[in-house]
Scaffold this motif. Structure first.
Motif, mmCIF file in Angstrom:
data_model
loop_
_atom_site.group_PDB
_atom_site.id
_atom_site.type_symbol
_atom_site.label_atom_id
_atom_site.label_comp_id
_atom_site.label_asym_id
_atom_site.label_seq_id
_atom_site.Cartn_x
_atom_site.Cartn_y
_atom_site.Cartn_z
ATOM 1 N N SER A 70 0.844 -1.199 0.000
ATOM 2 C CA SER A 70 0.000 0.000 0.000
ATOM 3 C C SER A 70 0.871 1.238 0.000
ATOM 4 C CB SER A 70 -0.922 0.012 1.220
ATOM 5 O OG SER A 70 -0.179 0.341 2.379
ATOM 6 N N THR A 71 0.233 2.375 0.065
ATOM 7 C CA THR A 71 0.964 3.640 0.081
ATOM 8 C C THR A 71 1.531 3.942 1.445
ATOM 9 O OG1 THR A 71 -1.013 4.883 0.664
ATOM 10 C CG2 THR A 71 -0.552 4.604 -1.690
ATOM 11 N N GLY A 72 1.186 3.167 2.428
ATOM 12 C CA GLY A 72 1.654 3.429 3.777
ATOM 13 C C GLY A 72 0.698 4.292 4.575
ATOM 14 N N ALA A 73 -0.360 4.771 3.921
ATOM 15 C CA ALA A 73 -1.345 5.590 4.617
ATOM 16 C C ALA A 73 -2.245 4.687 5.447
ATOM 17 C CB ALA A 73 -2.181 6.384 3.620
ATOM 18 N N PRO A 74 -2.403 4.978 6.728
ATOM 19 C CA PRO A 74 -3.274 4.140 7.556
ATOM 20 C C PRO A 74 -4.723 4.153 7.039
ATOM 21 C CG PRO A 74 -2.180 5.839 8.871
ATOM 22 C CD PRO A 74 -1.818 6.070 7.448
ATOM 23 N N GLY A 75 -5.302 3.007 6.938
ATOM 24 C CA GLY A 75 -6.692 2.909 6.501
ATOM 25 C C GLY A 75 -6.873 2.886 5.005
ATOM 26 N N TYR A 76 -5.785 2.944 4.244
ATOM 27 C CA TYR A 76 -5.886 2.966 2.782
ATOM 28 C C TYR A 76 -6.459 1.652 2.277
ATOM 29 C CZ TYR A 76 -4.485 3.727 -2.070
ATOM 30 O OH TYR A 76 -4.485 3.902 -3.431
ATOM 31 N N HIS A 77 -7.529 1.749 1.509
ATOM 32 C CA HIS A 77 -8.252 0.597 0.961
ATOM 33 C C HIS A 77 -8.723 -0.361 2.054
ATOM 34 C CE1 HIS A 77 -7.134 0.727 -3.556
ATOM 35 N NE2 HIS A 77 -7.505 1.895 -3.101
ATOM 36 N N SER A 78 -9.270 0.217 3.096
ATOM 37 C CA SER A 78 -9.867 -0.558 4.179
ATOM 38 C C SER A 78 -11.233 0.064 4.475
ATOM 39 C CB SER A 78 -8.974 -0.499 5.418
ATOM 40 O OG SER A 78 -9.085 0.769 6.037
ATOM 41 N N PRO A 79 -12.019 -0.529 5.350
ATOM 42 C CA PRO A 79 -13.303 0.081 5.695
ATOM 43 C C PRO A 79 -13.161 1.502 6.257
ATOM 44 C CG PRO A 79 -13.255 -2.185 6.436
ATOM 45 C CD PRO A 79 -11.866 -1.856 5.949
ATOM 46 N N ALA A 80 -11.989 1.837 6.789
ATOM 47 C CA ALA A 80 -11.772 3.187 7.320
ATOM 48 C C ALA A 80 -11.515 4.206 6.210
ATOM 49 C CB ALA A 80 -10.590 3.182 8.291
ATOM 50 N N ASP A 81 -11.317 3.746 4.971
ATOM 51 C CA ASP A 81 -11.038 4.626 3.842
ATOM 52 C C ASP A 81 -12.358 5.170 3.300
ATOM 53 O OD1 ASP A 81 -9.634 5.941 1.912
ATOM 54 O OD2 ASP A 81 -9.120 4.168 0.751
ATOM 55 N N THR A 82 -12.739 6.358 3.752
ATOM 56 C CA THR A 82 -14.020 6.962 3.383
ATOM 57 C C THR A 82 -13.795 8.239 2.581
ATOM 58 O OG1 THR A 82 -14.057 8.141 5.487
ATOM 59 C CG2 THR A 82 -15.180 6.008 5.422
ATOM 60 N N PRO A 83 -14.795 8.663 1.809
ATOM 61 C CA PRO A 83 -14.647 9.853 0.961
ATOM 62 C C PRO A 83 -14.261 11.124 1.724
ATOM 63 C CG PRO A 83 -16.614 8.655 0.342
ATOM 64 C CD PRO A 83 -16.082 8.010 1.583
ATOM 65 N N ASP A 84 -14.645 11.238 2.963
ATOM 66 C CA ASP A 84 -14.333 12.462 3.709
ATOM 67 C C ASP A 84 -12.839 12.590 4.009
ATOM 68 O OD1 ASP A 84 -14.948 10.210 5.494
ATOM 69 O OD2 ASP A 84 -14.466 11.620 7.105
ATOM 70 N N ARG A 85 -12.071 11.540 3.788
ATOM 71 C CA ARG A 85 -10.634 11.576 4.035
ATOM 72 C C ARG A 85 -9.845 12.067 2.820
ATOM 73 N NH1 ARG A 85 -8.362 6.331 6.005
ATOM 74 N NH2 ARG A 85 -6.668 7.690 6.632
ATOM 75 N N VAL A 86 -10.515 12.280 1.690
ATOM 76 C CA VAL A 86 -9.840 12.737 0.477
ATOM 77 C C VAL A 86 -9.422 14.193 0.648
ATOM 78 C CG1 VAL A 86 -10.129 13.217 -1.982
ATOM 79 C CG2 VAL A 86 -11.117 11.153 -0.996
ATOM 80 N N GLU A 87 -8.166 14.469 0.343
ATOM 81 C CA GLU A 87 -7.669 15.843 0.387
ATOM 82 C C GLU A 87 -7.879 16.453 -0.995
ATOM 83 O OE1 GLU A 87 -3.709 16.174 1.904
ATOM 84 O OE2 GLU A 87 -4.083 14.632 3.415
ATOM 85 N N ALA A 88 -8.842 17.364 -1.087
ATOM 86 C CA ALA A 88 -9.226 17.931 -2.375
ATOM 87 C C ALA A 88 -8.059 18.627 -3.061
ATOM 88 C CB ALA A 88 -10.383 18.902 -2.193
ATOM 89 N N ALA A 89 -7.236 19.356 -2.332
ATOM 90 C CA ALA A 89 -6.110 20.070 -2.932
ATOM 91 C C ALA A 89 -5.095 19.090 -3.527
ATOM 92 C CB ALA A 89 -5.439 20.968 -1.900
ATOM 93 N N ALA A 90 -4.821 18.004 -2.825
ATOM 94 C CA ALA A 90 -3.877 17.004 -3.332
ATOM 95 C C ALA A 90 -4.441 16.306 -4.565
ATOM 96 C CB ALA A 90 -3.555 15.988 -2.246
ATOM 97 N N LEU A 91 -5.722 15.985 -4.539
ATOM 98 C CA LEU A 91 -6.360 15.330 -5.675
ATOM 99 C C LEU A 91 -6.336 16.244 -6.897
ATOM 100 C CD1 LEU A 91 -7.892 12.851 -6.691
ATOM 101 C CD2 LEU A 91 -9.981 13.902 -5.851
ATOM 102 N N THR A 92 -6.599 17.528 -6.703
ATOM 103 C CA THR A 92 -6.564 18.503 -7.788
ATOM 104 C C THR A 92 -5.163 18.621 -8.368
ATOM 105 O OG1 THR A 92 -8.385 19.740 -6.815
ATOM 106 C CG2 THR A 92 -7.012 20.910 -8.390
#
Length: 59
Positions: free
Chosen positions: A9-31
């Motif tokens: 994984s990317t090393g981010a906790p919760g990445y691709h797990s049930p804890a990975d929810t849309p509210d955790r997306v960083e809009a600035a990074a995605l942009t």
């Protein structure tokens, strides 16, 4: 790490797990990533595009 010793994984906790929810997306990074991908695609697709680099030139 997987059984092969490669990262899984990317090393981010919760990445691709049930804890990975849309509210955790960083809009600035995605942009920023989306703009980078579009710019790279634009450069690759442009026949007249040249990319210069000081690395390795004249050395």
């Amino acid at each position: 790490m997987s059984t092969t010793g490669l990262p899984t994984s990317t090393g981010a906790p919760g990445y691709h797990s049930p804890a990975d929810t849309p509210d955790r997306v960083e809009a600035a990074a995605l942009t920023a990533v989306a703009r980078l991908v579009v710019a790279a695609g634009w450069l690759i697709g442009s026949p007249s595009a040249t990319v210069s680099s000081q690395v390795g030139e004249g050395r």
